[in-house]
Design an enzyme around this catalytic site. Sequence first.
Site, mmCIF file in Angstrom:
data_model
loop_
_atom_site.group_PDB
_atom_site.id
_atom_site.type_symbol
_atom_site.label_atom_id
_atom_site.label_comp_id
_atom_site.label_asym_id
_atom_site.label_seq_id
_atom_site.Cartn_x
_atom_site.Cartn_y
_atom_site.Cartn_z
ATOM 1 C CE LYS A 46 1.378 -18.538 9.302
ATOM 2 N NZ LYS A 46 1.199 -19.883 8.755
ATOM 3 C CB CYS A 72 -15.419 -21.419 5.581
ATOM 4 S SG CYS A 72 -15.300 -20.993 3.839
ATOM 5 C CD GLU A 106 -16.178 -23.424 11.131
ATOM 6 O OE1 GLU A 106 -15.482 -22.847 12.001
ATOM 7 O OE2 GLU A 106 -16.045 -23.231 9.922
ATOM 8 C CD GLU A 128 -13.883 -13.711 3.220
ATOM 9 O OE1 GLU A 128 -14.758 -14.559 3.495
ATOM 10 O OE2 GLU A 128 -14.131 -12.677 2.599
HETATM 11 P P1 NAP Z 1 -6.786 -20.959 11.870
HETATM 12 O O1 NAP Z 1 -6.288 -21.839 12.931
HETATM 13 O O2 NAP Z 1 -7.417 -19.668 12.262
HETATM 14 O O3 NAP Z 1 -5.544 -20.715 10.891
HETATM 15 C C1 NAP Z 1 -5.660 -19.932 9.716
HETATM 16 C C2 NAP Z 1 -4.341 -19.271 9.422
HETATM 17 O O4 NAP Z 1 -4.026 -18.400 10.504
HETATM 18 C C3 NAP Z 1 -3.165 -20.250 9.313
HETATM 19 O O5 NAP Z 1 -2.257 -19.771 8.340
HETATM 20 C C4 NAP Z 1 -2.540 -20.162 10.700
HETATM 21 O O6 NAP Z 1 -1.174 -20.488 10.713
HETATM 22 C C5 NAP Z 1 -2.721 -18.689 10.977
HETATM 23 N N1 NAP Z 1 -2.614 -18.342 12.402
HETATM 24 C C6 NAP Z 1 -2.622 -19.146 13.481
HETATM 25 N N2 NAP Z 1 -2.429 -18.424 14.605
HETATM 26 C C7 NAP Z 1 -2.302 -17.136 14.214
HETATM 27 C C8 NAP Z 1 -2.097 -15.920 14.920
HETATM 28 N N3 NAP Z 1 -2.000 -15.872 16.225
HETATM 29 N N4 NAP Z 1 -2.041 -14.783 14.197
HETATM 30 C C9 NAP Z 1 -2.140 -14.796 12.852
HETATM 31 N N5 NAP Z 1 -2.324 -15.924 12.133
HETATM 32 C C10 NAP Z 1 -2.426 -17.083 12.810
HETATM 33 O O7 NAP Z 1 -7.875 -21.669 10.959
HETATM 34 P P2 NAP Z 1 -7.749 -23.086 10.248
HETATM 35 O O8 NAP Z 1 -7.967 -24.122 11.273
HETATM 36 O O9 NAP Z 1 -6.530 -23.152 9.424
HETATM 37 O O10 NAP Z 1 -8.974 -23.019 9.222
HETATM 38 C C11 NAP Z 1 -10.251 -23.370 9.592
HETATM 39 C C12 NAP Z 1 -11.099 -22.160 9.910
HETATM 40 O O11 NAP Z 1 -11.045 -21.238 8.830
HETATM 41 C C13 NAP Z 1 -12.542 -22.493 10.074
HETATM 42 O O12 NAP Z 1 -13.081 -21.750 11.127
HETATM 43 C C14 NAP Z 1 -13.154 -22.067 8.754
HETATM 44 O O13 NAP Z 1 -14.525 -21.798 8.793
HETATM 45 C C15 NAP Z 1 -12.354 -20.863 8.453
HETATM 46 N N6 NAP Z 1 -12.405 -20.576 7.031
HETATM 47 C C16 NAP Z 1 -13.075 -19.470 6.614
HETATM 48 C C17 NAP Z 1 -13.177 -19.203 5.262
HETATM 49 C C18 NAP Z 1 -13.904 -18.001 4.747
HETATM 50 O O14 NAP Z 1 -13.777 -17.698 3.566
HETATM 51 N N7 NAP Z 1 -14.652 -17.284 5.583
HETATM 52 C C19 NAP Z 1 -12.588 -20.073 4.343
HETATM 53 C C20 NAP Z 1 -11.921 -21.188 4.810
HETATM 54 C C21 NAP Z 1 -11.825 -21.427 6.167
HETATM 55 P P3 NAP Z 1 -0.661 -21.933 11.234
HETATM 56 O O15 NAP Z 1 -1.237 -22.904 10.312
HETATM 57 O O16 NAP Z 1 0.820 -21.798 11.129
HETATM 58 O O17 NAP Z 1 -1.151 -22.083 12.639
#
Ligand code: NAP
Length: 475
Positions: free
Chosen positions: A171, A280, A377, A246
């Site tokens: 997804k 991240c 962040e 992650e």
């Molecule tokens: P996000 O809002 O948490 O979204 C990540 C994924 O989760 C997307 O596919 C999103 O889908 C999905 N999602 C949203 N609501 C959900 C729910 N209720 N249940 C399950 N999945 C759900 O994060 P983002 O804004 O895309 O990414 C930025 C964040 O990711 C930052 O905090 C960054 O630090 C972190 N990150 C961490 C790593 C690591 O390796 N630790 C790497 C990269 C990024 P939709 O897009 O359809 O909403």
Amino acid sequence: MTRTKVYLNGQWHEGTGWLEVCNPATGEVMAQAATVDGGMVRQALQDAQRALPVWSALPARERGRCLFKVADHLEQNSEAIARLITQENGKPLTESRGEVAVAADHFRWFAEEGRRAYGRIVPPQAPGKRHLIFKRPVGVVAAISPWNFPLVLAARKVAPALAAGCPVLLKPASATPLCAVQLAAAIDAAGLPPGAFQLLVGRAEEIAGELLANPLCRKITFTGSTAIGKKLIVGAAANVTKLSLELGGHAPVLVFDDADLTTAVKGTVGAKFRNTGQSCIAANRIYVQRGIYPRFVEALIATVKSLKVGDGLSPGVDIGAMINEAGLNTALTHIADAVQRGARLATGGKRLGARGWFLEPTVLLDVPEQALCLTEETFAPVAPVCRFDTEAEAIARANATVYGLAAYVFTRDLNRALRLGEQLEAGTIGINDAVPSTSNCPFGGIKQSGWGRELGAEGLEAFLETKHISLGGVD
Ligand code: NAP
């Protein structure tokens, strides 16, 4: 306008709805991605479960052959995929090309690593017994990936899960589904059995709800924000679904008086501004020792002023568009908050143009510790710089956060480097190294930055169950 299909059970289908994909450099809709509904997710889980005995029964070498083909396909179509990444994500084309290369390398690494899912034989404690420890795939896996590295972060999950023998449902983030469609095309071309890989573009809550409610989904591997990770932890209780998480980061950079200035400035700029600051492991807090501070900030500001901002497809661009208006507004709020609390705005600080979501690369000096950009962040090309005096103070300030994903240190003192490597609370520590992540080493967070590790041998282990056969003697 491009219109995609959904990839389920080895075939391309029409979806049940559409998702509009925007180009962040223009703000315009560039494509419509077909989406799945809850019924399709349930069917996909059943098809994946049917694929499990087929896919996992293949020798690891055969699965590896398929993964090598995926890597080949990605490399052969690198330019087209890289352009797509830039168009849907905003990052500079050179970085998108690098992303395709790294994604291919992840597939190659796990194509080989899958052959090393070794068990062991344990000496018995009682006469006549034999103990065999062996590894099995965990079962059907769902991978949920974010938009910031839309290809690489999907590859980090899909490649090891497939290598371990697990069928995968991916997804992708709704902002960047197009390169996930390209990944599905690469996997389709590699000839995996139907159901071994499927793509679930669509509404996150609906899809996650189906995955968590269905015991066929044995593991969710998630990359994204800590807030959503916490929701998954709660939801996973229903079926005790296994989780790898992650999550968010808040990486400190520590620059010591004994650092090589050129290495420190170049490394800090790379760690901060790569991917338009939306990484991240981006440097979020830059702590500089008092002696080197004046020379460091002078060189940092000069380098940041030289960064070229623009549409990632234009030649020579260093900083692309941010993913969306919300991300841009968060960054502007963090900048205003820091200035209001007494930080000095050394360069940048403003939105660029009215079309697309561009922010001037920004440096803030002498930022107070309570400022939002030092406590949350920022996920933007904003570099907050602070002074410190002693090593102990630097370590304490670096560790004063709930996050623990990455940290960076610039020093030429080997003992200090090792001390900091031991004492900084982060899963990955780059010492004089702004690019610490690589296919063959584990990556992941401690504290609220996550559970588990991706990449390296640990990345395969995450998709394996350990089983024990205890063999008694027969008279
Ligand atoms: P996000 O809002 O948490 O979204 C990540 C994924 O989760 C997307 O596919 C999103 O889908 C999905 N999602 C949203 N609501 C959900 C729910 N209720 N249940 C399950 N999945 C759900 O994060 P983002 O804004 O895309 O990414 C930025 C964040 O990711 C930052 O905090 C960054 O630090 C972190 N990150 C961490 C790593 C690591 O390796 N630790 C790497 C990269 C990024 P939709 O897009 O359809 O909403």
